[in-house]
Design a protein around this motif. Structure first.
Motif, short mmCIF file in Angstrom:
data_model
loop_
_atom_site.label_atom_id
_atom_site.label_comp_id
_atom_site.label_asym_id
_atom_site.label_seq_id
_atom_site.Cartn_x
_atom_site.Cartn_y
_atom_site.Cartn_z
N ALA A 292 -1.08 -0.24 -11.86
CA ALA A 292 -1.13 0.50 -10.65
C ALA A 292 -2.14 1.58 -10.40
O ALA A 292 -2.71 1.66 -9.31
CB ALA A 292 0.31 1.27 -10.63
N ILE A 293 -2.73 1.99 -11.58
CA ILE A 293 -3.67 3.06 -11.51
C ILE A 293 -5.29 2.71 -10.57
O ILE A 293 -5.69 3.51 -9.98
CB ILE A 293 -4.00 3.57 -12.79
N TRP A 294 -5.29 1.35 -10.65
CA TRP A 294 -6.31 0.99 -9.95
C TRP A 294 -6.01 -0.19 -8.73
O TRP A 294 -6.68 -0.12 -7.78
CB TRP A 294 -7.40 0.14 -10.70
N VAL A 295 -4.68 -0.74 -8.85
CA VAL A 295 -4.20 -1.29 -7.45
C VAL A 295 -3.88 -0.53 -6.35
O VAL A 295 -4.26 -0.70 -5.31
CB VAL A 295 -2.86 -2.20 -7.99
N LEU A 296 -3.20 0.77 -6.55
CA LEU A 296 -2.98 1.57 -5.50
C LEU A 296 -4.36 2.00 -4.82
O LEU A 296 -4.34 2.07 -3.71
CB LEU A 296 -2.27 2.68 -5.99
N PRO A 297 -4.95 2.75 -5.72
CA PRO A 297 -6.49 3.30 -4.96
C PRO A 297 -7.14 2.07 -4.22
O PRO A 297 -8.06 2.37 -3.55
CB PRO A 297 -6.98 3.99 -5.77
N VAL A 298 -7.13 0.78 -4.73
CA VAL A 298 -7.82 -0.20 -3.96
C VAL A 298 -7.28 -0.63 -2.80
O VAL A 298 -7.65 -1.02 -1.70
CB VAL A 298 -8.00 -1.42 -5.14
N ALA A 299 -5.78 -0.78 -2.87
CA ALA A 299 -5.10 -1.30 -1.87
C ALA A 299 -5.21 -0.33 -0.58
O ALA A 299 -5.27 -0.60 0.78
CB ALA A 299 -3.52 -1.25 -2.22
N VAL B 163 -6.14 -1.21 3.50
CA VAL B 163 -5.21 -1.47 4.39
C VAL B 163 -5.47 -0.27 5.25
O VAL B 163 -5.32 -0.38 6.60
CB VAL B 163 -3.59 -1.37 3.90
N MET B 164 -5.91 0.81 4.98
CA MET B 164 -6.36 1.87 5.93
C MET B 164 -7.51 1.50 6.81
O MET B 164 -7.44 1.86 7.87
CB MET B 164 -6.83 3.15 4.97
N TRP C 294 4.66 -4.53 -6.84
CA TRP C 294 4.22 -5.00 -5.26
C TRP C 294 5.17 -3.99 -4.64
O TRP C 294 4.81 -3.78 -3.18
CB TRP C 294 4.73 -6.28 -5.32
N VAL C 295 6.13 -3.22 -5.11
CA VAL C 295 6.82 -2.38 -4.03
C VAL C 295 6.04 -1.20 -3.88
O VAL C 295 5.75 -0.68 -2.76
CB VAL C 295 8.20 -1.94 -4.78
N ALA C 296 5.36 -0.58 -5.13
CA ALA C 296 4.70 0.40 -4.93
C ALA C 296 3.28 0.40 -3.94
O ALA C 296 3.05 1.04 -3.14
CB ALA C 296 4.09 1.13 -6.20
N LEU D 184 4.36 0.00 -0.27
CA LEU D 184 4.56 1.42 0.17
C LEU D 184 3.15 2.05 0.55
O LEU D 184 3.36 2.84 1.88
CB LEU D 184 5.42 2.15 -0.79
N VAL D 185 2.38 2.20 -0.20
CA VAL D 185 1.30 2.69 0.13
C VAL D 185 0.49 2.03 1.04
O VAL D 185 -0.31 2.52 1.73
CB VAL D 185 0.27 2.65 -1.56
N GLY D 186 0.50 0.70 1.24
CA GLY D 186 -0.19 -0.07 2.19
C GLY D 186 0.31 0.26 3.65
O GLY D 186 -0.37 0.45 4.52
N VAL D 187 1.73 0.32 3.73
CA VAL D 187 2.29 0.81 4.78
C VAL D 187 1.90 2.23 5.33
O VAL D 187 1.43 2.21 6.67
CB VAL D 187 3.85 0.95 4.85
#
Lengths: 202, 204
Positions: free
Chosen positions: A69-76, A80-81, A121-123, A126-129
């Motif tokens: 998650a440490i790199w998936v979230l900041p990439v996502a 998406v932004m 995938w939930v995190a 959420l971050v993507g939305v």
């Protein structure tokens, strides 16, 4: 006979005037506006505290959750932004953008504060939305007449740097006192989000 | 009688005025390095983010895949760029389409972010297409100058060096976090491409 001596202040002023008179090199056509595009693009994400809180919180949460998650979230988030920004530029309406941004800070802050550990995938979803709301707000606010490429790069790099800042702060999670500190930081982000929600309603 | 030394202000003023009057050359159109067309072409590439970013993305992608991919990109892209540039020199006009520029950012950035397991043939095809397209546009833009072919050589040299450095750097990365950092850079390039796409179809 007394000779008149110029005051040091007068000397400095005279020199300053001459220096200001110095004509600079003309950068016609290709360069004009491009550096401005990058800098204005870079400044845009860090100019609003509501955006800053949410983006740093993404990094904090990623650091708290650990790999991957440490790199998936900041990439996502930037991807998406940027998609949200594209929708904003295209004029596709998205209602409740300000509320979405405020809710993102509240929920992301709360996730850090309570150390919520959902599935990846939930995190990421959420971050993507939330990223769509942030991107859309940026996209509709973009000034005309800038260099699209450099502006976009500055914009994305600044967003990435904010995530990196969050991850950097989040490394305190390695220590027990740091875990408590991180949860306090999450609480502060949530409070900031609540403030922006109140402002959105006011 | 008090003796004081004469004021040096006129001397300072003269020196400053001499600098002020010194005219600098206007850097309009092509970046003039003053070192000839070869270096002008080299600098043109280094000062053009729309050229340099896709090349960097391809080099990083090839480096992630391995040394053989890096070697293939190292020779395919500069040769294709040179051929495209020479073809563009004799062309009348061509206007770069913002959709295509955005598409290159999206495609190469996306492949890099996903660490896509593309084959050597696909890598070669991507390098050739990128080189021919961007080289052609460069050639058209430089066609008005007599020394354009030399400038294109300088540009191709810069591409060769950039690919060699970037791909070789990534090939040697073994730490997981370092490879992820390269992929993050790819996601940033792809995100920039998405925003550029939005700019291209901007309705306001």
């Amino acid at each position: 006979m007394n000779e008149r001596r110029f005051d040091p202040l007068v000397r400095a002023m005279a020199l300053t005037v001459f220096v200001f008179l110095c004509a600079q090199t003309a950068f016609a056509h290709p360069q004009k506006g491009e550096a401005v595009g990058f800098l204005t693009g870079f400044r845009h994400p860090i100019s609003g505290l509501d955006h800053v809180l949410a983006m740093v919180a993404v990094g904090l949460w990623g650091a708290q959750l650990g790999a991957p998650a440490i790199w998936v979230l900041p990439v996502a988030f930037p991807m998406v932004m940027a998609f949200g920004g594209m929708l904003g530029l295209m004029g596709v309406p998205l209602p409740g953008t300000e509320y979405g941004i405020a809710i993102s800070a509240i929920l992301l802050g709360a996730a850090v504060m309570f150390e919520v550990r959902p599935r990846l995938w939930v995190a990421a979803t959420l971050v993507g939305v939330f990223a769509i709301f942030h991107g859309h707000a940026h996209g509709t606010e973009l000034p005309p007449g800038q260099s699209a490429l450099l502006y976009s790069m500055g914009f994305v790099i600044a967003t990435g740097c904010l995530h990196a800042l969050g991850i950097g702060i989040g490394t305190v999670h390695l220590w027990s006192w740091g875990q408590k500190l991180l949860r306090v930081a999450g609480g502060l982000v949530a409070v900031g989000g609540a403030f922006f929600m109140w402002k959105a309603f006011a | 009688m008090i003796r004081t030394s004469p004021s040096r202000l006129p001397l300072y003023a003269f020196v400053v005025l001499a600098f002020v009057m010194c005219a600098l050359p206007a850097d309009a159109h092509l970046n003039s390095t003053g070192m000839g067309p070869f270096y002008d072409g080299l600098m043109h590439f280094l000062m053009s983010p729309d050229d340099i970013v896709p090349v960097l993305a391809l080099a990083l992608l090839a480096g992630l895949r391995g040394a053989s991919y890096g070697r293939r990109a190292l020779f395919t892209l500069p040769v294709a760029w040179l051929l495209g540039g020479l073809a563009g020199l004799s062309a009348m006009a061509a206007k770069p389409h913002p959709f295509i520029a955005a598409a290159w950012f999206l495609l190469l950035g996306g492949l890099l972010a996903a660490d896509a397991k593309i084959s050597l043939r696909v890598t070669t095809a991507l390098a050739a297409l990128l080189g021919v397209y961007h080289g052609y546009l460069n050639g058209v833009g430089m066609g008005q100058f007599e020394t354009a072919s030399v400038a294109i050589l300088g540009l191709v040299f810069a591409i060769f060096v950039l690919i060699a450095l970037a791909a070789a750097f990534v090939v040697h990365l073994r730490a997981n976090w370092a490879r992820i950092a390269v992929r993050v850079a790819g996601s940033w390039i792809a995100a920039s491409g998405l925003l550029m796409l939005g700019w291209a179809v901007r309705t306001r």
